[in-house]
Design an enzyme around this catalytic site. Structure first.
Site, short mmCIF file in Angstrom:
data_model
loop_
_atom_site.label_atom_id
_atom_site.label_comp_id
_atom_site.label_asym_id
_atom_site.label_seq_id
_atom_site.Cartn_x
_atom_site.Cartn_y
_atom_site.Cartn_z
N GLU A 132 -6.28 4.31 -9.12
CA GLU A 132 -5.78 5.07 -7.97
C GLU A 132 -4.58 5.93 -8.35
O GLU A 132 -3.56 5.94 -7.66
CB GLU A 132 -5.43 4.11 -6.82
N ASP A 151 -12.69 -4.24 -2.32
CA ASP A 151 -11.27 -4.20 -1.97
C ASP A 151 -10.95 -5.02 -0.72
O ASP A 151 -10.79 -4.44 0.35
CB ASP A 151 -10.84 -2.74 -1.76
N GLU A 167 -4.65 -5.78 5.65
CA GLU A 167 -4.95 -4.35 5.58
C GLU A 167 -6.29 -4.02 6.23
O GLU A 167 -6.41 -3.01 6.94
CB GLU A 167 -4.98 -3.91 4.10
C1 GCV Z 1 -1.27 -1.12 -3.69
C2 GCV Z 1 -6.18 -0.72 -1.88
C3 GCV Z 1 -5.06 -0.41 -0.94
C4 GCV Z 1 -3.88 0.22 -1.65
C5 GCV Z 1 -3.45 -0.73 -2.78
C6 GCV Z 1 -4.64 -0.94 -3.70
C7 GCV Z 1 -4.33 -1.92 -4.82
O1 GCV Z 1 -6.77 0.44 -2.33
O2 GCV Z 1 -5.52 0.44 0.07
O3 GCV Z 1 -2.84 0.40 -0.74
O4 GCV Z 1 -2.35 -0.24 -3.49
O5 GCV Z 1 -5.70 -1.47 -2.97
O6 GCV Z 1 -4.64 -3.08 -4.66
O7 GCV Z 1 -3.81 -1.51 -5.83
#
Ligand code: GCV
Length: 678
Positions: free
Chosen positions: A269, A342, A370
């Site tokens: 990411e 995720d 989340e």
């Molecule tokens: C910390 C998901 C979440 C992100 C998070 C990522 C991760 O994509 O939406 O906010 O980033 O996981 O675990 O690295």
């Protein structure tokens, strides 16, 4: 005169302020000996800060017989564990280490608080995992990524001089459930975390946490040598880069001699990583492992990697890491999210578990919600955590559960660890919703003993947090235990996943397909609804993600007839008219699932309203109000998903279930102004 009135008001309000039931005490509501009689007489030799805390907890809260605290070298094999046994005169708590004694003290206080029989104790406890760690995704500016309980608990601007009393309260709460490690900062890490001034702040926190048995760790940014050290690059094979990390490690350990190590999100990411220089994840992890090794530190290297490629996102981490098996140093542990995508409401276990045969593996769970209604929805997560831990990977034959692969009982794993992404912030009640405290609690208890049942954990938590009255305990426990399945039902039943609103992930957006956006961030990528049916074909005719599972799971998941129905749409594209095991068509089944999710939340509201006589008004109202939001959200989810999927199935919503109360077009217009970093 005015002053007098103010004083009078303060005087009258004082008891209310003092006894405010605002959730701040968490589950630590031991009867105060000031209100009862403390019978604690402690026999213990030695002095040490941890022991002092153990003794203080006993003198303040223990109301039973004499307690003897005794360290015994022969009990070192129990690691942080302990023995507790009764003699006619006293209760003896013995342990190899002082932290074991502290955990033993919390054990008997828990027994007292839950009104358990303490007359003939004979208990031996050894934690399932050595490293039981909370991952905070807190940023240095005080925001918390995916945090729903206010700003960060860590006041970096005030540290190291000004100390919030909550630091110690936090450490105590963790110790009381066996959590022994903490990562302070977001895995999307700022290089500044490693600046000397920040390390001095971290040192102060480490000093507060140490007596509670807690070691501190940091998330590090792979580009730190370049960004912070001014080097030309951060190539892990560059000697200068290696030296930079070596010096940094030395600086950290000088300040914090028991520093735990690094957590790294690399090449994921948008984060930098070794692949920026044509190196592998193993090259990156090993370079860090080498500099930490002399100090006893470890590297937790995350396997959460994927890129917008043609390959199914669910397959990518496995493809990336499998060739690296056996190439990691022995102080590296690969941190793997519970599922391959995720932290969805339901995922199959991540196929990497067990597949890396020569590498230590640990599970990462998300405690913060989340993808589960933030801190608005009551979702008890112990059943979700346990579902993964109890999943049989078949990696080393039948019985190779994720728990056994990661806890070292099946393989000679060098490091054993388990991580939970924290749901804690500066809110008075710590987690934004009193019931979310139960998820912090459950993570700690399962990290200590993954064999505990969800039922047992809920039972303990309810009794400690509220009351022992059965009229309260039983219905509330039922509600908690069914809540995860309920949430799956009103959000994403039958293996549906990632159909959330873009970016903030609160609420439904199954139609989500932003032109030009990353396809693997769009709901339509995941549900693949069309006129024929619904779901992601991950069988041999599709992405073949099933092939990443060991036999017989690859065949079980790969066959529509044998695939567990709760994962059906994860692995298969299923015709709308497909007959489910109960005789309903897929379309009917999914409709009834959404409806049942809504009905259950309504039932929770009724259950909770009946609990009013057993709970203080303040917490009663807070929870009542959260349930109202959850109830409305459940209807929103149901209407959005059914009305949208109906445009493909073209079948009537079964007449037995409640009719939608929204128009699809109106739902599509909803754009919540929720910042990603809130
Ligand atoms: C910390 C998901 C979440 C992100 C998070 C990522 C991760 O994509 O939406 O906010 O980033 O996981 O675990 O690295």
């Amino acid at each position: 005169m005015r002053n007098l009135r103010t004083y009078l008001l303060i005087f009258l309000l004082f008891p209310l302020i003092l006894f405010a039931e605002d959730g701040s005490k968490l589950w630590l509501r031991f009867p105060d000996s000031q209100n009862g009689i403390s019978a604690a007489k402690i026999i213990s030799k030695g002095k040490n800060l941890t022991l002092d805390i153990a003794k203080k907890e006993l003198t303040t809260y223990w109301q039973g017989q004499i307690v003897e605290l005794r360290t015994e070298k022969s009990l070192h094999y129990l690691k942080d564990g302990y023995r507790i046994y009764s003699t006619p005169e006293k209760i003896v708590i013995s342990a190899g280490k002082q932290t074991g004694l502290l955990y033993g003290v919390y054990h008997i206080l828990r027994l007292q608080q839950t009104k358990s029989d303490i007359s003939h104790l004979n208990i031996t406890e050894k934690p399932s995992y050595d490293v039981r760690i909370l991952n905070h995704w807190d940023n240095l500016d005080g925001s918390v990524e995916r945090g729903y309980a206010g700003k960060s608990l860590w006041k970096w601007d005030d540290l190291p001089n000004k100390l919030s009393p909550r630091y110690e309260e936090y450490a105590r709460a963790n110790a009381s459930i066996g959590i022994n490690s903490v990562v302070f900062n977001n895995v999307n890490a700022s290089p500044n975390m490693l600046r000397t001034d920040y390390l001095q702040k971290v040192k102060v926190l480490a000093d507060i946490f140490r007596p509670y048995g807690i070691r501190v760790y940091l998330s590090v940014n792979f580009s730190s040598p370049k960004v912070l050290g001014g080097l030309e690059n951060s190539d892990p094979l560059n000697k200068e880069v290696h030296k930079w990390w070596k010096d940094k490690a030395a600086e950290i350990y000088k300040l914090i001699p028991d520093f735990g190590g690094f957590l790294v999100k690399a090449n994921s990411e948008g984060q930098p990583g070794p692949q920026d220089y044509g190196r592998t994840h193993a090259d990156g992890a090993n370079m860090m492992a080498d500099v930490l090794k002399p100090f006893g530190g470890i590297v937790m290297w995350r396997a959460f990697v994927y890129s917008p490629s043609k390959e199914d996102r669910a397959k990518q981490a496995y493809l990336e890491f499998l060739p690296l098996d056996g190439k990691f140093r022995d102080n590296v542990i690969v941190q793997i999210k519970n599922g391959p995508i995720d932290f969805q409401p339901r995922e199959p276990f991540n196929p990497l578990f067990g597949a890396l045969k020569k590498t230590s593996e640990m599970a990462e769970f998300q405690i913060t919600q989340e993808y589960l209604g933030f801190s608005n929805h009551l979702v008890f997560l112990a059943p979700l955590f346990k579902e993964t831990l109890e999943s049989d990977t078949y990696a080393d034959g039948k019985g190779s559960t994720v728990a056994k692969i990661t806890d070292g009982s099946l393989r000679n794993t060098k490091i054993t660890a388990i991580a939970g992404v924290a749901n804690i912030g500066e809110d008075t009640n710590w987690t934004g919703n009193i019931f979310a405290q139960a998820n912090w609690y459950a993570f700690g208890r399962l990290a200590w003993n993954h064999e505990l049942s969800s039922e047992k954990i809920a039972d303990e938590w309810i009794k400690m947090t509220f009351t022992n009255q059965q009229e309260f305990v039983n219905p509330v426990k039922d509600m908690m235990l069914s809540s995860r399945e309920t949430t799956v039902d009103y959000m994403m039943p039958l293996g549906l996943h990632h159909i959330f609103a873009f970016d903030h992930h609160y609420g439904p957006e199954p139609w989500g397909d932003i032109p030009g956006g990353r396809p693997d961030w769009m709901p339509v990528y995941y549900h693949k609804a069309d006129e024929n049916g619904l779901g992601f074909d991950r069988t041999e005719t599709g992405s073949n993600a099933v092939s990443q599972y060991f036999p017989p799971l690859n065949a079980i998941f790969g066959n529509i007839e044998t695939c567990p129905e709760n994962l059906l749409l994860w692995f298969h594209h299923v015709p709308w008219t497909y007959k489910m095991k109960d005789g309903k068509t897929l379309w009917e089944e999914i409709s009834f699932k959404y409806d049942s999710g809504v009905k259950n939340v309504r039932a929770y509201q009724k259950t909770w309203d009946k609990m009013e006589p057993y709970v203080d008004a303040e917490r009663f109202r807070q929870i009542q109000s959260k349930l109202k939001v959850q109830s409305k959200d459940a209807v929103w989810w149901k209407d959005a998903c059914l009305l949208y999927f109906q445009t493909f199935s073209k079948m009537p919503i079964p007449y037995e279930i409640e009719r939608p109360v929204h128009e699809l077009d109106d739902l599509k217009k909803i754009k919540l102004d929720l910042k990603h970093h809130n």
